[in-house]
Design an enzyme around this catalytic site. Sequence first.
Site, PDB file in Angstrom:
ATOM      1  N   ARG A 162     -17.867   7.490 -42.308  1.00  0.00           N
ATOM      2  CA  ARG A 162     -19.289   7.354 -42.680  1.00  0.00           C
ATOM      3  C   ARG A 162     -19.856   8.676 -43.208  1.00  0.00           C
ATOM      4  O   ARG A 162     -20.999   9.027 -42.936  1.00  0.00           O
ATOM      5  CB  ARG A 162     -20.134   6.880 -41.485  1.00  0.00           C
ATOM      6  CG  ARG A 162     -19.762   5.512 -40.944  1.00  0.00           C
ATOM      7  CD  ARG A 162     -20.052   4.403 -41.962  1.00  0.00           C
ATOM      8  NE  ARG A 162     -19.919   3.094 -41.369  1.00  0.00           N
ATOM      9  CZ  ARG A 162     -18.771   2.416 -41.288  1.00  0.00           C
ATOM     10  NH1 ARG A 162     -17.653   2.924 -41.784  1.00  0.00           N
ATOM     11  NH2 ARG A 162     -18.740   1.223 -40.734  1.00  0.00           N
ATOM     12  N   SER A 205     -25.073  -1.347 -38.581  1.00  0.00           N
ATOM     13  CA  SER A 205     -24.963  -0.464 -37.404  1.00  0.00           C
ATOM     14  C   SER A 205     -26.019   0.624 -37.515  1.00  0.00           C
ATOM     15  O   SER A 205     -26.085   1.321 -38.535  1.00  0.00           O
ATOM     16  CB  SER A 205     -23.598   0.214 -37.356  1.00  0.00           C
ATOM     17  OG  SER A 205     -22.570  -0.734 -37.271  1.00  0.00           O
ATOM     18  N   GLU A 221     -26.623   6.350 -38.129  1.00  0.00           N
ATOM     19  CA  GLU A 221     -25.961   6.086 -39.418  1.00  0.00           C
ATOM     20  C   GLU A 221     -27.015   5.811 -40.492  1.00  0.00           C
ATOM     21  O   GLU A 221     -26.859   6.169 -41.654  1.00  0.00           O
ATOM     22  CB  GLU A 221     -25.027   4.873 -39.287  1.00  0.00           C
ATOM     23  CG  GLU A 221     -24.377   4.509 -40.608  1.00  0.00           C
ATOM     24  CD  GLU A 221     -23.595   3.201 -40.580  1.00  0.00           C
ATOM     25  OE1 GLU A 221     -22.684   3.063 -39.757  1.00  0.00           O
ATOM     26  OE2 GLU A 221     -23.912   2.319 -41.402  1.00  0.00           O
TER      27      GLU A 221
END
Length: 339
Positions: free
Chosen positions: A165, A239, A335
Amino acid sequence: MVTIKYNQPLTSYNTFRMDVIASSFCTVRTLDEVQELIVSDKLAGKQLLILGGGSNLLFCKDFDGMVIHVQNSGIRVLREDEDEVFVRVAAGENWHEFVLWCLEKGYGGIENLSLIPGTVGSSPIQNIGAYGVEVKDVFDSAELIDLKSAILYPIDREACRFGYRDSIFKQELKGKVMVWSVTFKLLKNPLIQLEYGAIREELNRMGRLNPGIKDVSDAVCNIRRSKLPDPNETGNAGSFFKNPTISAERSLLLKTAFPGLVSYQLPDGNVKLAAGWLIEQCRWKGIRRGDAGVHPKQALCIVNYGNATGSEILELAEDIQQSVLEQFDVLLDMEVNVI
Ligand code: FAD
Ligand code: EPU
């Protein structure tokens, strides 16, 4: 010639459905338009936000600046041989539509990334990943536009410094470039990736015993639909937190204290923890606070049941972060891009 809109509502431009306003907003479709915009005085002194599908953003207030919505289109095969094909895709193309295009052509590599919302141009920003595959696995290069000079230039895979990520676009190049196209290296004789247990189980359940890339995509779509909230029904950005990485020593200590800990061994010796498990243990799963809540089937997803504000979502996220820190001494990183 780019048309600038003023006081543009962004509700339909972000999957959390935050009812905020951008003081200036424009849509770009051609390279000329972007370059003309950058060299004009229309951006002078303005904060910029490059917008794709708005599926990884949380707006906590109105945006005082220029939102540039990237809407260029086109998919072009650059070169190919018996085994591989290099495909250049415009940043504004929808990611899942591109996955479907590849399935139709029989090009393998991104079937495990089916149904991820957003655009192709955003895919390298956080190196999107799911079910054992990340975009870095098929990324060849990208074309970037420098937001100061308007120059179009290429970047290769290595220079992107992809991580979990993460990429150079979230680090040194943050806010400095627009991704204009991405070139992918795909396989004509795909090697399907089934190491994520749930895919194999789903394929068996579906009776697809000799699966190809379309079957894998169908299985991934089924799994995702069964546990992730659909942004068309309930506002969310996937998420909210990343799965945290800790050292092997710390994971042993945690495992002793919490035998149910869900963890994955990483090649570098560190261990990744399932943030959803940590959050669930702190009893947040399924809770609702006004219109902000934690999804009942996936504790990593924070949701907007209707009229939650960005600040309410963020407050809930920070409370979750705090309780995971207190109970496990693990800090969850967000995130989602908080604006
Ligand atoms: P946006 O939200 O519009 O932007 C995200 C960031 O990228 C912002 O910082 C923006 O400024 C920047 N950006 C966007 N376009 C450009 C561009 N052309 N040039 C430069 N910067 C740009 N992610 C995963 O990795 N795996 C998943 O499995 C996954 N599942 C999800 C499921 C759901 C239901 C939802 C809602 C989200 C999920 N996500 C997942 C997160 C999200 O889909 C991805 O991060 C996606 O890549 C975001 O694309 P977007 O176009 O919506 O980006
Ligand atoms: N778990 C729980 N409770 C929960 C959720 C998860 O205990 O409420 C545990 C379970 O043991 C489960 C494990 O966590 O087996 C892993 O859960 P899941 O397979 O749902 O994946 P995840 O780690 O929660 C990650 C990505 C997703 C991606 C899936 C599939 C991150 C931050 N999230 O979620 O990506 O789709 O794996 O590969 O890495 C996103 O980034 O927005 C996103 C949705």
